[in-house]
Design an enzyme around this catalytic site. Structure first.
Site, PDB file in Angstrom:
ATOM      1  N   LYS A 175       0.637  -1.388   0.159  1.00  0.00           N
ATOM      2  CA  LYS A 175      -0.518   0.085   0.316  1.00  0.00           C
ATOM      3  C   LYS A 175       0.805   0.841  -0.194  1.00  0.00           C
ATOM      4  O   LYS A 175       1.513   1.547   1.005  1.00  0.00           O
ATOM      5  CB  LYS A 175      -0.852  -0.549   1.346  1.00  0.00           C
ATOM      6  CG  LYS A 175      -2.614   0.469   0.786  1.00  0.00           C
ATOM      7  CD  LYS A 175      -1.892   1.879   0.956  1.00  0.00           C
ATOM      8  CE  LYS A 175      -2.114   3.008   2.339  1.00  0.00           C
ATOM      9  NZ  LYS A 175      -1.288   4.392   1.349  1.00  0.00           N
ATOM     10  N   GLU A 196       8.592   0.831  11.514  1.00  0.00           N
ATOM     11  CA  GLU A 196       9.306   2.024  12.143  1.00  0.00           C
ATOM     12  C   GLU A 196       8.663   3.476  12.098  1.00  0.00           C
ATOM     13  O   GLU A 196       8.444   3.512  10.937  1.00  0.00           O
ATOM     14  CB  GLU A 196      10.356   1.620  10.254  1.00  0.00           C
ATOM     15  CG  GLU A 196      10.864   2.600  10.834  1.00  0.00           C
ATOM     16  CD  GLU A 196      11.593   3.758   9.794  1.00  0.00           C
ATOM     17  OE1 GLU A 196      11.633   4.730  11.150  1.00  0.00           O
ATOM     18  OE2 GLU A 196      12.046   3.671   9.237  1.00  0.00           O
ATOM     19  N   CYS A 246      12.889  10.143   9.046  1.00  0.00           N
ATOM     20  CA  CYS A 246      12.383   9.542  10.710  1.00  0.00           C
ATOM     21  C   CYS A 246      13.305   9.482  11.651  1.00  0.00           C
ATOM     22  O   CYS A 246      13.688  10.167  12.461  1.00  0.00           O
ATOM     23  CB  CYS A 246      11.905   8.538  10.291  1.00  0.00           C
ATOM     24  SG  CYS A 246      12.815   7.176   9.373  1.00  0.00           S
ATOM     25  N   GLU A 298       7.511  15.303  16.832  1.00  0.00           N
ATOM     26  CA  GLU A 298       8.562  15.002  15.575  1.00  0.00           C
ATOM     27  C   GLU A 298       7.877  16.236  14.533  1.00  0.00           C
ATOM     28  O   GLU A 298       6.657  16.355  14.011  1.00  0.00           O
ATOM     29  CB  GLU A 298       8.419  14.061  14.852  1.00  0.00           C
ATOM     30  CG  GLU A 298       9.217  13.674  13.344  1.00  0.00           C
ATOM     31  CD  GLU A 298       8.092  12.265  13.008  1.00  0.00           C
ATOM     32  OE1 GLU A 298       6.983  11.858  12.936  1.00  0.00           O
ATOM     33  OE2 GLU A 298       9.896  11.919  13.050  1.00  0.00           O
TER      34      GLU A 298
HETATM   35  P1  NAI Z   1       0.299   8.012   8.906  1.00  0.00           P
HETATM   36  O1  NAI Z   1       1.896   7.737   9.067  1.00  0.00           O
HETATM   37  O2  NAI Z   1      -0.538   8.993   8.257  1.00  0.00           O
HETATM   38  O3  NAI Z   1       1.065   7.457   7.077  1.00  0.00           O
HETATM   39  C1  NAI Z   1       2.447   6.822   6.716  1.00  0.00           C
HETATM   40  C2  NAI Z   1       1.278   5.032   5.448  1.00  0.00           C
HETATM   41  O4  NAI Z   1      -0.273   4.598   6.005  1.00  0.00           O
HETATM   42  C3  NAI Z   1       0.592   5.954   4.521  1.00  0.00           C
HETATM   43  O5  NAI Z   1       0.976   4.854   3.276  1.00  0.00           O
HETATM   44  C4  NAI Z   1      -0.674   5.565   4.831  1.00  0.00           C
HETATM   45  O6  NAI Z   1      -1.846   6.003   3.712  1.00  0.00           O
HETATM   46  C5  NAI Z   1      -1.433   4.819   5.568  1.00  0.00           C
HETATM   47  N1  NAI Z   1      -2.014   4.992   6.620  1.00  0.00           N
HETATM   48  C6  NAI Z   1      -2.775   5.764   7.407  1.00  0.00           C
HETATM   49  N2  NAI Z   1      -3.540   5.365   8.233  1.00  0.00           N
HETATM   50  C7  NAI Z   1      -3.753   4.347   7.839  1.00  0.00           C
HETATM   51  C8  NAI Z   1      -4.397   3.371   9.054  1.00  0.00           C
HETATM   52  N3  NAI Z   1      -5.083   3.335   9.500  1.00  0.00           N
HETATM   53  N4  NAI Z   1      -4.326   1.943   8.207  1.00  0.00           N
HETATM   54  C9  NAI Z   1      -3.478   1.370   8.142  1.00  0.00           C
HETATM   55  N5  NAI Z   1      -2.589   2.435   7.223  1.00  0.00           N
HETATM   56  C10 NAI Z   1      -2.848   3.640   7.103  1.00  0.00           C
HETATM   57  O7  NAI Z   1       2.030   9.475   8.123  1.00  0.00           O
HETATM   58  P2  NAI Z   1       1.738  10.466   7.435  1.00  0.00           P
HETATM   59  O8  NAI Z   1      -0.317  11.211   7.761  1.00  0.00           O
HETATM   60  O9  NAI Z   1       1.871  11.097   6.507  1.00  0.00           O
HETATM   61  O10 NAI Z   1       2.165  11.904   8.590  1.00  0.00           O
HETATM   62  C11 NAI Z   1       2.054  12.190   9.189  1.00  0.00           C
HETATM   63  C12 NAI Z   1       3.236  12.159  10.633  1.00  0.00           C
HETATM   64  O11 NAI Z   1       3.748  11.520  10.563  1.00  0.00           O
HETATM   65  C13 NAI Z   1       4.777  13.233   9.742  1.00  0.00           C
HETATM   66  O12 NAI Z   1       4.640  14.598  10.119  1.00  0.00           O
HETATM   67  C14 NAI Z   1       5.948  12.681  10.545  1.00  0.00           C
HETATM   68  O13 NAI Z   1       6.503  12.940  11.271  1.00  0.00           O
HETATM   69  C15 NAI Z   1       5.025  11.002  10.549  1.00  0.00           C
HETATM   70  N6  NAI Z   1       5.634  10.074   9.958  1.00  0.00           N
HETATM   71  C16 NAI Z   1       6.926   9.679   9.825  1.00  0.00           C
HETATM   72  C17 NAI Z   1       7.528   8.577   9.188  1.00  0.00           C
HETATM   73  C18 NAI Z   1       8.778   8.035   9.133  1.00  0.00           C
HETATM   74  O14 NAI Z   1       9.584   7.559   8.207  1.00  0.00           O
HETATM   75  N7  NAI Z   1       8.985   7.353  10.690  1.00  0.00           N
HETATM   76  C19 NAI Z   1       7.009   8.612   8.067  1.00  0.00           C
HETATM   77  C20 NAI Z   1       5.967   9.210   7.467  1.00  0.00           C
HETATM   78  C21 NAI Z   1       5.351  10.206   8.254  1.00  0.00           C
END
Ligand code: NAI
Ligand code: MG
Length: 576
Positions: free
Chosen positions: A240, A315, A349, A474
């Site tokens: 996904k 992660e 991250c 973050e």
């Molecule tokens: P997110 O954690 O919401 O999204 C990451 C992935 O998870 C995307 O593919 C999204 O569609 C999916 N996702 C979202 N909700 C889900 C659910 N309920 N069930 C299954 N999959 C789901 O991150 P987002 O909203 O893009 O960014 C928000 C914050 O998260 C950022 O500002 C940052 O602080 C953090 N983040 C951390 C990352 C890392 O590398 N550890 C990468 C991206 C965001």
């Protein structure tokens, strides 16, 4: 210094090469042929030199001409069952560059069904590891041949500088598939020394259908971190992709078919988290979920996977400490601490987002860090710049919110303490410019750039205190928070006080101190006299709320294998 020559040489080599990528970005032009050994940020040079397009030349339709904006299920590019699509934006302009098929529960069911059949009765799991490795090697070759096309797609979709897509993201994906192609025929168990008349051994078997849910900050690389080890182990995959950045993975899906990955083994679902993502996590046909993203969604995923008692690896977020010790060479360390945070517009991250500087260097460090951030060029990522736009409006709002929260006003100023956490900020000419309610000082930046595209100024806060939100949460943006420390015990306690535990950097010329701090930090990776030195062979993942399980390296194989013990009586236990 009194180090043995070997140690000294090592430190010199590391600091000389610690930011080869950034050197490329700051000097512009193209990625040079940096040998991989001491420059892992530039993993492999491109085979052919390529001209940088100027920002004006960029034609999104041309860049995306080979991408099929659909779902990849069972070897076919198909529409969503609902017929729905969603828009993908260019972060430089906010224009829609593609309408992509939007997966939801019905498509998840189709994709998991295909992956299940491919795992249970298809050839992938049963072919020899050597054969799987050959397919993965071919896939790496195909990607390498088209690296420039992929780099441009990544920059268009995500907004990261083209030099970064060319010099880091895409070469790392090539290298990662090669690395795991090499593991595919070396995944073995152990022969066990039992306490009975039995012969016992273990098999490390593919865990089954692996769901991978990935974010937008390093789109193709996140795909590789999950898919390369999963496929090497013989799993089938349902990926996904992030809704912001689906394009590069879709084109990669075509290459996978071309390389000989059988239909149903690698399926791709563009779509949103709460719909497609959540349905994938909960689907009974999924055996394992590997996720990278926010800690908040990581929790949701654990809950969603609980009913089916699925394997999970996460992660998640970070608030990594970059610790500058006394006696270091400030010129290079300021540069490396800058890279640690500002690379990828701070959307990483492991970003070194808490810069802890020893009091003996603090004032000079802040001056230099500000000067460095002010020199950073921001602009169209296809041009000769160090920072492009943030990925989308949500990220822009989040980052601007922290900038506002961190201090009431942007601008150079000096302070007048009026209460413990409340300062009046004056311009250098004496006029009052605002109140910093949390007490940090914006030394530079603090604002959006322009009104079109998601550009923000590289921002540096000094006088940051641990209890401020900019020091705890973050931000995932180009905001450097610089704090002062006095003793090693204190800085270790403060660094470890975070609920996160992903990465950290320490700069020192004292080897004992480097060891003491490395062992004292509760984090998954410590970079000593460098930062962001990623390598296929080094595991990456978090302690505490930064998650569990490790991506990359031999350890990643554990995410995608089950251990089976096989025990049989021995009539003639020759060795007992
Ligand atoms: P997110 O954690 O919401 O999204 C990451 C992935 O998870 C995307 O593919 C999204 O569609 C999916 N996702 C979202 N909700 C889900 C659910 N309920 N069930 C299954 N999959 C789901 O991150 P987002 O909203 O893009 O960014 C928000 C914050 O998260 C950022 O500002 C940052 O602080 C953090 N983040 C951390 C990352 C890392 O590398 N550890 C990468 C991206 C965001
Ligand atoms: Mg989200």
């Amino acid at each position: 210094m009194a180090y043995p020559t070997a140690v000294r040489t090592h430190f010199t080599a590391m600091s000389a090469s610690a930011s080869p990528l950034w050197r490329v970005l700051s000097t512009g032009r193209r990625v040079p042929a940096v040998p991989a050994r001491h420059g892992p940020l530039v993993v492999a040079p491109f085979a052919t030199a390529v001209e940088s397009p100027t920002a004006q030349d960029v034609n999104p339709a041309q860049i995306l001409r080979n991408v099929r904006p659909k779902l990849l299920i069972d070897g076919d590019f198909v529409d969503a069952a609902s017929g729905k699509t969603f828009p993908v934006l260019d972060p430089r302009t906010e224009d829609v560059i593609a309408q992509v098929a939007e997966a939801d529960a019905a498509d998840v069911d189709r994709a998991v069904g295909a992956a299940r059949r491919a795992f249970d009765s298809g050839p992938w799991r049963k072919m020899s590891g050597r054969q799987r490795g050959r397919v993965l090697s071919r896939l790496a070759d195909l990607l390498e041949e088209r690296a420039e096309e992929f780099a441009r797609i990544e920059t268009l979709d995500n907004g990261k500088p083209l030099a970064l897509s060319r010099g880091f993201d895409i070469p790392f994906v090539v290298s990662h598939f090669r690395y795991f192609a090499g593991w595919a025929d070396k995944i073995s168990g152990k022969t066990l020394q039992t306490n009975s008349n039995t012969f016992a051994y273990t098999l490390h078997e593919a865990v089954g259908v692996a769901a991978a849910i990935i974010p937008w900050n390093l789109p193709l690389l996140m795909m590789a971190l999950k898919a390369a080890p999963a496929l090497a182990c013989g799993c089938t995959v349902v990926l996904k992709v992030a809704e912001q950045t689906p394009m590069s993975a879709l084109l990669f899906g075509e290459l996978a078919l071309e390389a000989g990955v059988p239909p149903g083994v690698f399926n791709i679902l563009p779509g949103y988290g709460p719909t497609a993502g959540a349905a994938l996590v909960a689907h009974p046909g999924v055996d394992k979920v590997s996720f990278t993203g926010s800690t908040e969604v990581g929790r949701e995923i654990m809950r969603g996977a609980a009913d089916g008692v699925k394997h999970v690896s996460l992660e998640l977020g970070g608030k990594s400490a970059a610790i500058v010790c006394p006696g270091v060479d400030l010129e290079s360390v300021v540069e490396e601490a800058h890279d640690a945070l500002f690379m990828n517009q701070g959307q990483a991250c492991a970003a070194g987002s808490r810069t802890f500087v020893h009091e003996s260097l603090y004032d000079e460090f802040v001056e230099r860090a500000v000067e460095r951030a002010q020199r950073a060029t921001v602009g169209d990522p296809f041009g000769d710049v160090q920072l492009g736009p943030l990925v989308d409006s949500a990220q822009l709002e989040k980052v601007l919110g922290y900038m506002r929260e961190g201090a009431a006003q942007a601008g150079a100023g000096y302070l007048c303490l009026v209460a413990e956490y409340s300062y009046l900020i004056y311009r250098l000419n004496g006029s009052l410019i605002g109140v910093a309610t949390q007490g940090a000082v914006v030394r530079c930046g603090g604002s959006r750039i322009g009104s079109k595209g998601y550009y923000v100024e590289p921002t540096v806060f000094s006088d940051v205190r641990d209890e401020m939100s900019i020091a705890k949460e973050e931000i995932f943006g180009p905001v450097q928070s610089i704090m002062k420390w006095s003793s090693v015990e204190e800085v270790l306690d403060r660094a470890n006080a975070s609920p996160y535990g992903l990465g950290a950097g320490v700069w020192t010329k004292d080897l004992d101190l480097a060891n003491r701090i490395s062992r004292g930090l509760r984090v998954g990776t410590v970079w000593v006299n460098c930062y962001n030195q990623f390598d296929d062979a080094a595991p990456f993942g978090g302690y505490k709320m930064s998650g569990f399980g490790r991506d990359m390296s031999e350890y990643a194989l554990q995410n995608f294998t089950e251990v089976k013990a096989v025990v049989t009586p021995l009539q003639d236990p020759a060795w007992i």
